[in-house]
Design a protein around this motif. Structure first.
Motif, PDB file in Angstrom:
ATOM      1  N   PHE A 130       0.846  -1.189   0.000  1.00 44.17           N
ATOM      2  CA  PHE A 130       0.000   0.000   0.000  1.00 44.17           C
ATOM      3  C   PHE A 130       0.883   1.241   0.000  1.00 44.17           C
ATOM      4  CE2 PHE A 130       0.336   1.131   4.573  1.00 44.17           C
ATOM      5  CZ  PHE A 130       0.802  -0.056   5.095  1.00 44.17           C
ATOM      6  N   SER A 131       0.309   2.336  -0.455  1.00 40.99           N
ATOM      7  CA  SER A 131       1.141   3.545  -0.610  1.00 40.99           C
ATOM      8  C   SER A 131       0.288   4.798  -0.537  1.00 40.99           C
ATOM      9  CB  SER A 131       1.899   3.504  -1.941  1.00 40.99           C
ATOM     10  OG  SER A 131       0.976   3.479  -3.008  1.00 40.99           O
ATOM     11  N   LEU A 132       0.967   5.898  -0.295  1.00 42.72           N
ATOM     12  CA  LEU A 132       0.346   7.217  -0.293  1.00 42.72           C
ATOM     13  C   LEU A 132       1.178   8.124  -1.194  1.00 42.72           C
ATOM     14  CD1 LEU A 132      -1.565   9.221   1.957  1.00 42.72           C
ATOM     15  CD2 LEU A 132       0.690  10.192   1.774  1.00 42.72           C
ATOM     16  N   THR A 133       0.491   8.824  -2.097  1.00 46.21           N
ATOM     17  CA  THR A 133       1.201   9.813  -2.902  1.00 46.21           C
ATOM     18  C   THR A 133       0.771  11.206  -2.455  1.00 46.21           C
ATOM     19  OG1 THR A 133      -0.488   9.889  -4.644  1.00 46.21           O
ATOM     20  CG2 THR A 133       1.285   8.276  -4.916  1.00 46.21           C
ATOM     21  N   LYS A 134       1.740  12.127  -2.503  1.00 46.39           N
ATOM     22  CA  LYS A 134       1.477  13.538  -2.203  1.00 46.39           C
ATOM     23  C   LYS A 134       1.797  14.317  -3.463  1.00 46.39           C
ATOM     24  CE  LYS A 134       4.072  15.878   0.917  1.00 46.39           C
ATOM     25  NZ  LYS A 134       4.513  16.257   2.281  1.00 46.39           N
ATOM     26  N   ASN A 135       0.807  14.985  -3.998  1.00 44.63           N
ATOM     27  CA  ASN A 135       0.979  15.748  -5.240  1.00 44.63           C
ATOM     28  C   ASN A 135       1.588  14.870  -6.340  1.00 44.63           C
ATOM     29  OD1 ASN A 135       0.018  17.925  -3.725  1.00 44.63           O
ATOM     30  ND2 ASN A 135       2.090  18.380  -3.006  1.00 44.63           N
ATOM     31  N   GLY A 136       1.114  13.616  -6.378  1.00 46.61           N
ATOM     32  CA  GLY A 136       1.511  12.707  -7.448  1.00 46.61           C
ATOM     33  C   GLY A 136       2.803  11.944  -7.218  1.00 46.61           C
ATOM     34  N   LYS A 137       3.523  12.259  -6.151  1.00 42.40           N
ATOM     35  CA  LYS A 137       4.791  11.546  -5.874  1.00 42.40           C
ATOM     36  C   LYS A 137       4.622  10.627  -4.676  1.00 42.40           C
ATOM     37  CE  LYS A 137       7.988  15.110  -7.470  1.00 42.40           C
ATOM     38  NZ  LYS A 137       7.931  16.485  -6.991  1.00 42.40           N
ATOM     39  N   ILE A 138       5.246   9.436  -4.779  1.00 36.10           N
ATOM     40  CA  ILE A 138       5.154   8.481  -3.661  1.00 36.10           C
ATOM     41  C   ILE A 138       5.796   9.064  -2.408  1.00 36.10           C
ATOM     42  CG2 ILE A 138       5.954   6.241  -2.806  1.00 36.10           C
ATOM     43  CD1 ILE A 138       4.649   5.104  -4.985  1.00 36.10           C
ATOM     44  N   GLN A 139       5.031   9.040  -1.305  1.00 37.68           N
ATOM     45  CA  GLN A 139       5.539   9.593  -0.048  1.00 37.68           C
ATOM     46  C   GLN A 139       5.664   8.501   1.024  1.00 37.68           C
ATOM     47  OE1 GLN A 139       6.534  12.843   0.680  1.00 37.68           O
ATOM     48  NE2 GLN A 139       7.188  11.893   2.609  1.00 37.68           N
ATOM     49  N   GLN A 140       4.734   7.548   1.020  1.00 41.80           N
ATOM     50  CA  GLN A 140       4.790   6.448   1.988  1.00 41.80           C
ATOM     51  C   GLN A 140       4.499   5.151   1.264  1.00 41.80           C
ATOM     52  OE1 GLN A 140       2.034   7.842   5.366  1.00 41.80           O
ATOM     53  NE2 GLN A 140       3.485   6.506   6.420  1.00 41.80           N
ATOM     54  N   GLU A 141       5.272   4.119   1.584  1.00 40.49           N
ATOM     55  CA  GLU A 141       5.027   2.785   1.026  1.00 40.49           C
ATOM     56  C   GLU A 141       5.136   1.778   2.157  1.00 40.49           C
ATOM     57  OE1 GLU A 141       6.621   1.939  -3.293  1.00 40.49           O
ATOM     58  OE2 GLU A 141       8.121   3.016  -2.117  1.00 40.49           O
ATOM     59  N   GLY A 142       4.237   0.813   2.173  1.00 41.79           N
ATOM     60  CA  GLY A 142       4.296  -0.215   3.193  1.00 41.79           C
ATOM     61  C   GLY A 142       3.865  -1.555   2.641  1.00 41.79           C
ATOM     62  N   ASN A 143       4.143  -2.582   3.421  1.00 43.52           N
ATOM     63  CA  ASN A 143       3.646  -3.916   3.101  1.00 43.52           C
ATOM     64  C   ASN A 143       3.205  -4.555   4.413  1.00 43.52           C
ATOM     65  OD1 ASN A 143       3.864  -6.966   2.817  1.00 43.52           O
ATOM     66  ND2 ASN A 143       4.035  -6.309   0.698  1.00 43.52           N
ATOM     67  N   THR A 144       2.014  -5.159   4.402  1.00 46.00           N
ATOM     68  CA  THR A 144       1.459  -5.691   5.656  1.00 46.00           C
ATOM     69  C   THR A 144       2.334  -6.794   6.265  1.00 46.00           C
ATOM     70  OG1 THR A 144       0.081  -7.174   4.343  1.00 46.00           O
ATOM     71  CG2 THR A 144      -0.949  -5.145   5.102  1.00 46.00           C
ATOM     72  N   SER A 145       3.212  -7.388   5.464  1.00 42.88           N
ATOM     73  CA  SER A 145       4.106  -8.417   6.020  1.00 42.88           C
ATOM     74  C   SER A 145       5.079  -7.814   7.030  1.00 42.88           C
ATOM     75  CB  SER A 145       4.875  -9.127   4.902  1.00 42.88           C
ATOM     76  OG  SER A 145       5.748  -8.217   4.276  1.00 42.88           O
TER      77      SER A 145
END
Ligand code: ZN
Length: 202
Positions: A130-145
């Motif tokens: 899963f991820s969050l983009t801010k103004n179109g750029k990746i800001q946070q990335e995670g994996n539930t594992s």
């Protein structure tokens, strides 16, 4: 309906805030007035100058339960989503220093962004990107594992203290990459390639 949030559930996020790795889940609650939905406008509250996004996998409880054993936790949810635990980091740091509860910094109006819910059938929950983009750029990335406490253990743990009811939502913790949001930022959240929310900051 109540919202139960888990703090420090990813080692890399605990480390970026210089927090200890917890031996048990860190829990706090948000009231129903904290809810904001995708595509609504989020207004930065006046009491903070350092508002952070924390993108998190959400689980919706589908059946009431108490003292749920981890091996039966799967019977208590069937939908997941993605959301943001908005945090007034400056206020939280002041409260933490004084040993006071975090609620003012975490449970204020519109601090719980909740995206669309989908059936868990389509997902392998133990290995979800899963991820969050801010103004179109990746800001946070995670994996539930990388969760310290996986979803079924969280549900079991939480239900020892709080009876879970249908419609309750669990915020399962954020990975590294939290950052300040400013006026006119545009945030979007994704599980794998699918978008779950978008929100304008005002
Ligand atoms: Zn959080």
């Amino acid at each position: 309906m109540k919202i139960i949030c888990v703090g420090r559930n990813y080692i890399n996020h605990a480390q970026e805030l210089h927090n200890e790795i917890p031996e048990e889940p860190v829990l706090f609650l948000k009231p129903d007035t904290s809810v904001i939905k995708s595509r609504e406008e989020f207004y930065i509250p006046e009491f903070t100058h350092d508002l952070h996004h924390e993108v998190e996998i959400l689980v919706k409880i589908s059946k009431a339960g108490k003292y749920i054993q981890p091996e039966f936790a799967k019977n208590y949810y069937s939908e997941i989503s993605l959301g943001i635990d908005f945090t007034a980091r400056d206020l939280q740091n002041q409260l933490k220093e004084k040993g006071l509860p975090w609620e003012k910094s975490k449970a204020f109006d519109h601090s719980a962004l909740i995206g669309k819910f989908v059936s868990t059938d389509n997902f392998y929950l133990d290995n979800l990107n899963f991820s969050l983009t801010k103004n179109g750029k990746i800001q946070q990335e995670g994996n539930t594992s990388n969760m310290i406490f996986p979803i079924d253990r969280l549900i079991s743990y939480i239900s020892q203290f709080f009876t879970l009811k249908t419609g309750d939502i669990i915020f399962t913790g954020t990975p590294a990459g939290v950052s300040k949001v400013e006026e006119n930022d545009f945030l979007e959240g994704f599980i794998e390639k699918e978008k779950f929310f978008e929100i304008w900051i005002k």
